[in-house]
Design a protein around this motif. Structure first.
Motif, PDB file in Angstrom:
ATOM      1  N   PHE A   1       0.833  -1.204   0.000  1.00  0.00           N
ATOM      2  CA  PHE A   1       0.000   0.000   0.000  1.00  0.00           C
ATOM      3  C   PHE A   1       0.868   1.253   0.000  1.00  0.00           C
ATOM      4  O   PHE A   1       1.070   1.866  -1.018  1.00  0.00           O
ATOM      5  CB  PHE A   1      -0.945  -0.007   1.192  1.00  0.00           C
ATOM      6  N   PHE A   2       1.389   1.600   1.163  1.00  0.00           N
ATOM      7  CA  PHE A   2       2.328   2.724   1.200  1.00  0.00           C
ATOM      8  C   PHE A   2       3.071   2.742   2.525  1.00  0.00           C
ATOM      9  O   PHE A   2       2.717   2.033   3.462  1.00  0.00           O
ATOM     10  CB  PHE A   2       1.606   4.060   0.974  1.00  0.00           C
TER      11      PHE A   2
ATOM     12  N   GLU B   1      -4.854  11.482 -14.616  1.00  0.00           N
ATOM     13  CA  GLU B   1      -6.131  10.850 -14.249  1.00  0.00           C
ATOM     14  C   GLU B   1      -6.676  11.418 -12.950  1.00  0.00           C
ATOM     15  O   GLU B   1      -7.885  11.386 -12.717  1.00  0.00           O
ATOM     16  CB  GLU B   1      -5.974   9.328 -14.165  1.00  0.00           C
TER      17      GLU B   1
ATOM     18  N   ARG C   1      -2.316   5.513  -7.691  1.00  0.00           N
ATOM     19  CA  ARG C   1      -3.150   6.670  -8.032  1.00  0.00           C
ATOM     20  C   ARG C   1      -3.815   7.223  -6.769  1.00  0.00           C
ATOM     21  O   ARG C   1      -3.908   8.433  -6.594  1.00  0.00           O
ATOM     22  CB  ARG C   1      -4.187   6.261  -9.067  1.00  0.00           C
ATOM     23  N   LEU C   2      -4.246   6.320  -5.882  1.00  0.00           N
ATOM     24  CA  LEU C   2      -4.890   6.760  -4.640  1.00  0.00           C
ATOM     25  C   LEU C   2      -3.909   7.519  -3.753  1.00  0.00           C
ATOM     26  O   LEU C   2      -4.238   8.559  -3.196  1.00  0.00           O
ATOM     27  CB  LEU C   2      -5.444   5.555  -3.879  1.00  0.00           C
ATOM     28  N   VAL C   3      -2.686   6.970  -3.628  1.00  0.00           N
ATOM     29  CA  VAL C   3      -1.700   7.615  -2.761  1.00  0.00           C
ATOM     30  C   VAL C   3      -1.321   8.985  -3.332  1.00  0.00           C
ATOM     31  O   VAL C   3      -1.078   9.937  -2.601  1.00  0.00           O
ATOM     32  CB  VAL C   3      -0.448   6.721  -2.607  1.00  0.00           C
TER      33      VAL C   3
ATOM     34  N   SER D   1      -3.689   1.136  -9.159  1.00  0.00           N
ATOM     35  CA  SER D   1      -4.781   1.901  -8.537  1.00  0.00           C
ATOM     36  C   SER D   1      -4.359   2.414  -7.163  1.00  0.00           C
ATOM     37  O   SER D   1      -4.741   3.508  -6.762  1.00  0.00           O
ATOM     38  CB  SER D   1      -6.045   1.051  -8.438  1.00  0.00           C
ATOM     39  N   THR D   2      -3.530   1.644  -6.445  1.00  0.00           N
ATOM     40  CA  THR D   2      -3.024   2.112  -5.148  1.00  0.00           C
ATOM     41  C   THR D   2      -2.143   3.342  -5.351  1.00  0.00           C
ATOM     42  O   THR D   2      -2.242   4.313  -4.600  1.00  0.00           O
ATOM     43  CB  THR D   2      -2.207   1.002  -4.456  1.00  0.00           C
TER      44      THR D   2
ATOM     45  N   PHE E   1       4.991  10.063   1.912  1.00  0.00           N
ATOM     46  CA  PHE E   1       4.389   8.792   1.476  1.00  0.00           C
ATOM     47  C   PHE E   1       5.286   8.130   0.441  1.00  0.00           C
ATOM     48  O   PHE E   1       5.961   8.814  -0.310  1.00  0.00           O
ATOM     49  CB  PHE E   1       3.037   9.042   0.791  1.00  0.00           C
TER      50      PHE E   1
ATOM     51  N   GLN F   1      -3.176  11.042  -4.747  1.00  0.00           N
ATOM     52  CA  GLN F   1      -4.219  12.059  -4.558  1.00  0.00           C
ATOM     53  C   GLN F   1      -3.794  13.084  -3.511  1.00  0.00           C
ATOM     54  O   GLN F   1      -3.369  12.725  -2.430  1.00  0.00           O
ATOM     55  CB  GLN F   1      -5.520  11.399  -4.103  1.00  0.00           C
ATOM     56  N   GLY F   2      -3.918  14.321  -3.862  1.00  0.00           N
ATOM     57  CA  GLY F   2      -3.643  15.382  -2.902  1.00  0.00           C
ATOM     58  C   GLY F   2      -2.165  15.650  -2.660  1.00  0.00           C
ATOM     59  O   GLY F   2      -1.805  16.359  -1.714  1.00  0.00           O
TER      60      GLY F   2
END
Lengths: 225, 475
Positions: A55-56, A125, A89-91, A86-87, A76, A93-94
């Motif tokens: 994950f991270f 994205e 891309r989520l990490v 997809s993980t 991170f 974010q922001g």
């Protein structure tokens, strides 16, 4: 970036990106090791398998300024393996700034490029223009044989606008410089966008020198051969 | 996912003690501290909710509470201790009129104060005298009783109390860290699943679009094929017809050479017509438009007819065409014309690919097969009701076995594809459009049957066509 007026806090998110096994987690581990205990949280590693990040990793740092404002820095890493897109891309974010950790080995050119393309794609994205994202590049693993020469890296670097750092994260060399470069370029961007000095009296120099002070003496890079 | 979870992932932040802590575990930890040090412990969140409360009423407290004014003063002290929020991350001491103290210890996680621990009451070891505040709290206080009760209060040195607090904070910090990690992990799991789902849904939509486009293209291809075949057939019929008339001498006598040429024109024309008919058949089969009118058919009779039809061709190559069957072969429900077409196709293929003086055997026997019931076949896949659903039916198996060149193993799966030739080169030895087997398979499937092939390179090939036995109620 997140501003909490009530708590007088600024939260900055920095992401270490790069191909699998390029040393993202190792960078965070070295930062954690090199920093003095004040304002340094535990290094949290989420879900690892066989020493690979799933994950991270997360390292929180805090800087208390004279103005009573708190700057919270969240470092991170993303999982480098292709399947975890997809993980990543989520990490991402922001994120306020990205350190791209590249592998210096000549054989890893393609992996570096593929990961960088992946970074640009994921930023797009997430609705972010990659060119507007504060970025530094670290050529890691300088101690290994068959790495791209420093001259060559610098020649390539002169054609881009990002700051380039050379590192051997396993020894902690170049890690602090990369981090300071990243927070520096990120801060410049946040200053341009949010006028932190003007609006909150946040002094960039004070934050930088405080962070710099917390790293021990610079670690000399050891070169192969 | 709610807002807070998204924020968790974005910044990895935690704002509330309640979110991180499992209350039962916290209570257990406090209980073990109580057992170890004999000190009451209460844990409050920053908002003031009591998350754990392990305490024992002390004798002096019980005594004070038995007095009217004492009760009021006690309630006030306890409320003050519980409301006290330490500032700046340091422990605050709150004094009780009994001389006992409470230590209020801040819970700090990730540089944020998330709550506090209230330790006590306990008596600082340094206290020797019964304080005046206790004696004067209520006119009814009896000094001797008060002294006795106070003696039962646990005594702790200030330094020890500090160490206990630090230890408890350390334990709590680990619990918080684990809770934080678990929370982030579950939030990440959820978010990743959602993200993957979103990604797959988008991909599915794109695939569906592509599939729809292909289906439309396929339909256009079939239409095109139908039209072109039809347009080709019309002039071809004239070519064949006029050739026949020339051959018959209607336009005058022809020299033997001329006759030979005209015959060639006619036979090639007929071949072409056959090919076009096959294309039309295939096209109809693919669109499910080929009509099959079934009746009771005796497999042996069909086989005998097929042999007669193919005999001249076989004799040209000195190939032996042998027929054999079991007496008890049941009838099948089939379209006799189409069944003949299937078998003739297989036999002429066998003859084509068998070298001179070879052998082709035609046979038919009784066997069993599993017949698909309806179209909800997916349910059978998991072995659901297998004892019923996997039961085979009696069936008839036709076999065409040759001593020909055989089919390489890698090619076997493809030979039923339309237009496929094992030797696809332009210089190949054997002609044909590669439609025969494709049509045969489609026809067999239209009869609810199966077709399979067994082959050994250089030794020969056997084709098996299995059709279900005719059912009485279908007659």
């Amino acid at each position: 970036m997140q501003l909490d007026f009530q708590a007088r806090e600024v939260t900055v998110k920095l992401v270490y990106y790069g191909p699998a096994l390029s040393g993202k987690t190792t960078n965070l581990q070295a930062i954690h090791r090199l920093l003095t205990p004040e304002g340094k949280g535990r290094l949290m590693t989420l879900e690892t398998r066989d020493d690979r990040t799933l994950f991270f990793d997360l390292l929180p740092l805090t800087v208390n300024t004279e103005m009573g404002l708190t700057v919270r820095i969240k470092l991170f890493t993303v999982p480098g393996q292709v399947i975890h897109n997809s993980t990543r891309r989520l990490v991402l974010q922001g994120a306020d700034g990205v350190a791209f950790i590249a592998d210096s080995q000549v054989a890893e050119v393609r992996a570096n490029q593929a990961s960088f393309k992946d970074l640009r794609k994921n930023l797009r994205e997430n609705g972010i223009d990659p060119a507007a994202m504060p970025l530094v590049i670290q050529y890691n693993k300088r101690d290994l044989p068959n790495v791209r020469s420093e001259e060559e890296i610098m020649r390539m670097a002169s054609q881009g606008k990002e700051r380039i750092y050379l590192a051997t994260a396993t020894h902690g060399a170049g890690v602090a410089d990369t981090f300071m470069g990243l927070i520096g370029t990120t801060w410049e961007n946040m200053e341009r966008q949010h006028k932190l000095t003007e609006r909150f009296g946040l002094n960039e120099q004070a934050v930088m020198s405080d962070l710099r002070r917390r790293f021990g003496p610079p670690v000399e890079a050891t070169k192969h051969g | 996912m709610d807002e807070s979870k998204t924020a968790d992932i974005s910044y990895g932040e935690i704002a509330n003690l309640e979110d991180l802590i499992d209350r039962d575990s916290l209570r257990e930890v406090c209980r073990s501290f109580f057992d170890l040090f004999g000190l009451s412990i209460r844990v409050f969140s920053q908002r003031g909710s009591l998350l754990a409360n392990v305490h024992e009423e002390r004798s002096v407290c019980r005594y004070v509470n038995s007095l009217t004014k004492g009760r009021v003063a006690c309630a006030e002290t306890v409320a003050q201790a519980q409301m006290l929020v330490p500032e700046g991350g340091t422990t605050v001491t709150h004094n009780c009129f009994t001389g006992a103290v409470y230590h209020v210890v801040p819970i700090i996680y990730d540089e944020r104060q998330l709550g506090r621990i209230v330790i006590g009451p306990f008596l600082p070891s340094e206290t020797n005298e019964i304080p005046a505040s206790l004696l004067h709290i209520d006119p009814q206080v009896e000094p001797a009783r008060a002294r006795l009760a106070l003696a039962e209060m646990p005594r702790v040195r200030a330094q020890t109390a500090g160490r206990i607090a630090t230890h408890l904070r350390g334990v709590l910090d680990l619990i918080l860290f684990s809770g934080h990690r678990a929370r982030l992990t579950s939030a990440m799991h959820l978010a990743t699943v959602r993200e993957n789902y979103r990604e797959l849904s988008e991909k599915n939509t794109r695939l569906q679009d592509a599939y729809d486009k292909l289906k439309e293209l396929d339909r256009l291809k079939s239409n095109f094929l139908a039209t072109v075949s039809h347009e080709l057939r019309t002039p071809l019929t004239s070519i064949i017809g006029y050739s026949e008339m020339l051959e018959a001498g209607i336009a005058g006598d022809l020299s033997p050479e001329q006759l030979g040429f005209v015959e060639t024109i006619r036979t090639k024309g007929e071949l072409l017509l056959q090919l076009i008919s096959s294309l039309l058949d295939l096209n109809k089969l693919e669109r499910g438009q080929l009509s099959i009118s079934t009746e009771y058919v005796d497999p042996r009779a069909v086989l005998a007819e097929v042999k007669d039809t193919c005999l001249p061709e076989a004799e040209k190559k000195h190939i032996k065409l042998e027929l054999s069957w079991h007496q008890d072969v049941p009838a099948v429900q089939a379209d006799p014309v189409r069944l003949r077409q299937i078998l003739i196709n297989l036999v002429s293929n066998a003859v084509k690919f068998t070298p001179d003086s070879g052998r082709v055997d035609l046979s038919v026997k009784t066997t069993e097969m599993r017949v698909a019931q309806g179209d909800d076949d997916d349910d059978d896949a998991g072995g659901f009701g297998a004892a019923l659903m996997m039961a085979p039916e009696r069936a008839v198996e036709f076999c065409v076995k040759d001593t020909g060149i055989g089919i390489p193993e890698a090619e076997i799966a493809k030979i039923f594809d339309a237009f496929y030739q094992v030797d696809g080169s332009s210089t190949r030895e054997y002609g044909g459009a590669g439609l025969g087997l494709s049509i045969a398979r489609s026809l067999v499937e239209a009869h609810h049957g199966t077709i399979r092939v067994a082959s050994e390179l250089g030794q020969g090939t056997s084709f098996f066509v299995t059709l279900p036995e005719a059912q009485p109620d279908q007659a």
